[in-house]
Design a protein around this motif. Structure first.
Motif, PDB file in Angstrom:
ATOM      1  N   LEU A 122      48.738 -37.429  60.473  1.00 21.65           N
ATOM      2  CA  LEU A 122      48.335 -38.043  59.251  1.00 21.65           C
ATOM      3  C   LEU A 122      46.934 -38.788  59.385  1.00 21.65           C
ATOM      4  O   LEU A 122      46.091 -38.620  58.403  1.00 21.65           O
ATOM      5  CB  LEU A 122      49.348 -39.196  58.632  1.00 21.65           C
ATOM      6  N   VAL A 123      46.708 -39.375  60.482  1.00 21.06           N
ATOM      7  CA  VAL A 123      45.446 -40.089  60.720  1.00 21.06           C
ATOM      8  C   VAL A 123      44.440 -39.023  60.757  1.00 21.06           C
ATOM      9  O   VAL A 123      43.211 -39.069  60.024  1.00 21.06           O
ATOM     10  CB  VAL A 123      45.347 -40.875  62.077  1.00 21.06           C
ATOM     11  N   ASN A 124      44.645 -37.978  61.458  1.00 21.19           N
ATOM     12  CA  ASN A 124      43.636 -36.886  61.672  1.00 21.19           C
ATOM     13  C   ASN A 124      43.029 -36.473  60.200  1.00 21.19           C
ATOM     14  O   ASN A 124      41.998 -36.044  59.667  1.00 21.19           O
ATOM     15  CB  ASN A 124      44.114 -35.746  62.560  1.00 21.19           C
ATOM     16  N   LYS A 172      40.026 -35.365  55.393  1.00 18.87           N
ATOM     17  CA  LYS A 172      39.715 -35.576  53.951  1.00 18.87           C
ATOM     18  C   LYS A 172      38.817 -36.607  53.405  1.00 18.87           C
ATOM     19  O   LYS A 172      38.678 -36.689  52.210  1.00 18.87           O
ATOM     20  CB  LYS A 172      41.149 -35.486  53.256  1.00 18.87           C
ATOM     21  N   SER A 173      38.528 -37.428  54.223  1.00 20.31           N
ATOM     22  CA  SER A 173      37.576 -38.667  53.999  1.00 20.31           C
ATOM     23  C   SER A 173      38.490 -39.562  53.043  1.00 20.31           C
ATOM     24  O   SER A 173      37.866 -40.384  52.090  1.00 20.31           O
ATOM     25  CB  SER A 173      36.199 -38.287  53.354  1.00 20.31           C
ATOM     26  N   ILE A 174      39.748 -39.712  53.349  1.00 21.19           N
ATOM     27  CA  ILE A 174      40.528 -40.572  52.356  1.00 21.19           C
ATOM     28  C   ILE A 174      40.646 -41.920  53.224  1.00 21.19           C
ATOM     29  O   ILE A 174      41.044 -42.083  54.413  1.00 21.19           O
ATOM     30  CB  ILE A 174      41.945 -40.092  52.216  1.00 21.19           C
ATOM     31  N   LEU A 228      46.107 -41.854  45.524  1.00 24.17           N
ATOM     32  CA  LEU A 228      46.346 -40.451  44.758  1.00 24.17           C
ATOM     33  C   LEU A 228      46.058 -39.363  45.480  1.00 24.17           C
ATOM     34  O   LEU A 228      46.798 -38.468  45.591  1.00 24.17           O
ATOM     35  CB  LEU A 228      45.881 -40.635  43.382  1.00 24.17           C
ATOM     36  N   LYS A 229      45.069 -39.446  46.025  1.00 25.03           N
ATOM     37  CA  LYS A 229      44.544 -37.927  47.138  1.00 25.03           C
ATOM     38  C   LYS A 229      45.513 -37.968  48.179  1.00 25.03           C
ATOM     39  O   LYS A 229      45.954 -36.811  48.396  1.00 25.03           O
ATOM     40  CB  LYS A 229      43.117 -38.256  47.515  1.00 25.03           C
ATOM     41  N   SER A 289      48.930 -36.857  47.086  1.00 25.78           N
ATOM     42  CA  SER A 289      48.962 -35.357  46.645  1.00 25.78           C
ATOM     43  C   SER A 289      48.806 -34.484  47.987  1.00 25.78           C
ATOM     44  O   SER A 289      49.642 -33.536  47.767  1.00 25.78           O
ATOM     45  CB  SER A 289      47.704 -35.019  45.895  1.00 25.78           C
ATOM     46  N   HIS A 290      47.976 -34.983  48.927  1.00 28.58           N
ATOM     47  CA  HIS A 290      47.806 -34.216  50.058  1.00 28.58           C
ATOM     48  C   HIS A 290      49.247 -34.029  50.802  1.00 28.58           C
ATOM     49  O   HIS A 290      49.634 -33.071  51.372  1.00 28.58           O
ATOM     50  CB  HIS A 290      46.666 -34.783  50.937  1.00 28.58           C
ATOM     51  N   ILE A 291      49.731 -35.227  51.235  1.00 29.97           N
ATOM     52  CA  ILE A 291      51.153 -35.263  51.910  1.00 29.97           C
ATOM     53  C   ILE A 291      52.176 -34.552  51.308  1.00 29.97           C
ATOM     54  O   ILE A 291      53.074 -33.923  51.808  1.00 29.97           O
ATOM     55  CB  ILE A 291      51.697 -36.657  51.916  1.00 29.97           C
ATOM     56  N   THR A 292      52.168 -34.653  49.750  1.00 28.45           N
ATOM     57  CA  THR A 292      53.505 -34.036  49.109  1.00 28.45           C
ATOM     58  C   THR A 292      53.372 -32.381  49.305  1.00 28.45           C
ATOM     59  O   THR A 292      54.437 -31.606  49.426  1.00 28.45           O
ATOM     60  CB  THR A 292      53.332 -34.322  47.550  1.00 28.45           C
TER      61      THR A 292
END
Length: 615
Positions: free
Chosen positions: A154-156, A161-163, A187-188, A191-194
């Motif tokens: 997740l960290v990577n 994604k510059s989140i 929100l970003k 969406s990415h994790i889902t």
């Protein structure tokens, strides 16, 4: 011509029966009390070891029946268990902890039968005695590791994604919490994790906080995979260390039962199973100076590990490769005579190592040896606490690109190199194991079980024979001969099957098949009697009796086979033994009742002018 068999059919029947007798005979010779000696670590069994063992026995005036050096192991046979125990005490003290000395039982099969590869049926723990362990897999360790890997992933991803986020941390039940700096980042990330993490559930999201947990489906998959692989690894490890005929099966959702028939020494068995070691290959962080190490000022992506000499080394937390991908590990010597371990990786491991070494030329890599040990500590509820022990065993500069094959050098301790290669070759456990139950079943109890089983079998056999002879007279004698042939066929086939192990439920299965065999003969005889009452000639009555009873016999046995198949699929351990022995008995009973008795009847009555049947 009715009721006639060609000569070739009789020859086949005689051949099958003869083969069955040959492979049944070894079961009546019994076993010698014996001692098995296996090399541990650097100690290889050879003729020198054999002479040393013989000298220990000679010094104490212990007479052995036979001493055999076979496949890197020594087997010593004795005439009685008292001599065996005396020799065991002497050899345990004399050889020390350099070798594994275990009590065992060796078949007393004559040499001419051994040359034909005729061996007795392998006996289970309840018949032979031995050691039983119930081992619990520490799923917490493996799920915690998955939690850590998920956090790193997740960290990577968030960085790529510059989140932006302010904190990511572990929660109970292997959950993860991420706190974001603003609503847009929140929100970003959601969406990415889902979209990309099917194995994760978003269980709570509010105030720019995301709570994530591993799905139940993923946890079940992990548990099933860990149990399956650990069973295979334990089996390989036991085989590597020379313990024969071990029974290993899962029990419940996170436990593995291990049974070692013939072994009476729990301490030695623990020594065999206790090594839960693996390797981790990690990149060394050379950007940290000695002052930072002393003050423990280490970045979050790194941690301090120590060599066997106590020297600190900073390693990146990210594990490049683990021992899970090792397919073979061999001990040998390098070009200048120093010990080394040559390692082969599977295709996935080879690809990972190739990419890693290609991208990290001239950097330093460490090999971390990880082992879980039982040092006597327990939780309040009595469960054993396994202590994690880690040490760096090798540091090497990546001076070239390599993939499926590489070697570990720099370990000057010869026993350590041999032990490492053995453990890696046998397999690295995906999760540590702890023994939650242990017990010894003595061989005396096993002998009592065998005696009772034989008595029950003979009682059932003779009762069936008496009934058949009294009720069906001459045809009863024919049916009784088929019963005896059926028993020989069952034992012969079970002796031939390499993975077959006979237990008490297995003996029950044999007794059950004797009843099934009688049932088939009863159907045939009753059908012949019906045909005679209906005015058929004797030859026609015999022919129609066998033909008419065939469908009933097949239907009755088919329903039993279906039930036995279900038992085998869902059952474990002794239940499988019962299912297999019953299945073999059903097949042999149909063969002996339909084909065997028909052959005898055809020989006695076929083509002859018979006025009356003794039935």
């Amino acid at each position: 011509m009715l009721n006639h068999y060609p000569i070739w059919k009789y020859l086949i029947l005689i051949f099958v029966l003869l083969i069955s007798i040959i492979y049944t005979i070894p079961n009546f010779y019994g076993e010698y009390p014996a001692i098995q000696i296996t090399g541990l670590k650097e100690n290889i069994i050879n003729k020198k070891t054999l002479n040393l063992v013989a000298s220990f026995l000679k010094k104490e005036k212990i007479i052995s029946k036979e001493i055999i050096l076979k496949n890197g192991k020594i087997f010593i046979c004795f005439n009685n268990s008292d001599t065996q125990m005396h020799a065991y005490d002497v050899l345990t003290v004399g050889l020390g902890n350099k070798y594994i000395v275990t009590l065992n039982l060796i078949p007393a099969t004559p040499n001419w039968l051994r040359k034909l590869n005729s061996k007795p049926i392998k006996l289970g723990l309840d018949l032979r005695g031995g050691v039983h362990f119930l081992m619990e897999i520490d799923m917490d360790k493996i799920l915690s590791k998955i939690q850590e890997k998920t956090i790193n992933r997740l960290v990577n991803d968030l960085q790529k994604k510059s989140i932006k986020y302010s904190n990511i941390c572990k929660l109970d039940n292997y959950s993860i919490r991420i706190i974001f700096l603003n609503k847009n980042s929140f929100l970003k990330a959601k969406s990415h994790i889902t979209k990309h993490y099917d194995e994760l559930n978003i269980t709570n999201d509010s105030n720019n906080i995301l709570k994530i947990s591993i799905t139940d489906k993923k946890i079940r998959e992990v548990k099933n995979n860990v149990i399956s692989q650990n069973i295979n690894i334990i089996r390989n490890r036991i085989n590597q260390l020379g313990i024969l005929e071990a029974l290993i099966h899962y029990q419940g959702s996170d436990r593995i039962a291990v049974e070692m028939p013939g072994i009476q020494d729990i301490a030695r068995a623990k020594n065999i199973l206790g090594a839960t070691a693996t390797l981790e290959f990690r990149l060394i962080n050379n950007n940290i100076d000695q002052f930072a190490i002393i003050n423990n000022n280490i970045p979050n992506d790194s941690e301090i590990k120590y060599t066997k000499y106590g020297d600190p080394v900073v390693l990146y937390k990210n594990v490049v490769l683990t021992g899970d991908h090792i397919t073979d590990a061999k001990f040998n010597f390098d070009e200048i005579g120093n010990p080394q371990v040559t390692i082969d990786l599977d295709s996935i491991g080879g690809s990972i190592m190739y990419k890693f070494t290609h991208d990290n030329q001239d950097k330093w890599m460490a090999t971390l040896f990880v082992e879980y040990e039982d040092i006597g500590h327990k939780y309040d509820n009595g469960r054993i606490i396994l202590t994690k022990s880690e040490k760096i065993i090798n540091i090497a500069k990546i001076s070239g690109v390599f993939g499926n094959k590489f070697r570990i050098t720099g370990i000057n301790d010869l026993p350590e190199v041999r032990q490492l290669s053995l453990l890696l070759r046998a397999g690295t456990l995906l999760a540590p194991l702890k023994i939650v139950e242990e017990r010894i079943i003595g061989p005396t109890l096993g002998l009592k079980n065998i005696k009772k089983g034989i008595q029950a079998s003979l009682a059932g056999l003779f009762t069936s024979i008496i009934f058949m002879v009294l009720y069906y007279r001459k045809f009863g004698f024919i049916a009784s001969s088929a019963l005896l042939a059926n028993l020989i066929l069952v034992i012969g086939i079970m002796s031939l099957l390499p993975g077959m192990t006979l237990t008490m439920p297995g003996i029950a299965g044999i007794i059950l098949t004797l009843a099934i065999a009688v049932d088939a003969n009863v159907l045939i005889n009753e059908r012949i009697k019906e045909e005679l009452k209906n005015g058929r000639s004797i030859q026609q009555a015999i022919h129609r009796g066998y033909k008419g009873a065939l469908s009933s016999i097949l239907d009755a046995n088919l329903t039993t086979v279906i039930t036995i198949t279900i038992l085998y699929i869902v059952g474990t351990g002794v239940i499988k033994s019962f299912a297999i022995s019953t299945a073999i008995g059903i097949i042999t009973s149909m063969f002996s009742s339909i084909i065997g008795t028909r052959a005898i009847v055809n020989l006695l009555y076929g083509g002859k002018n018979i006025k009356k049947l003794s039935i």
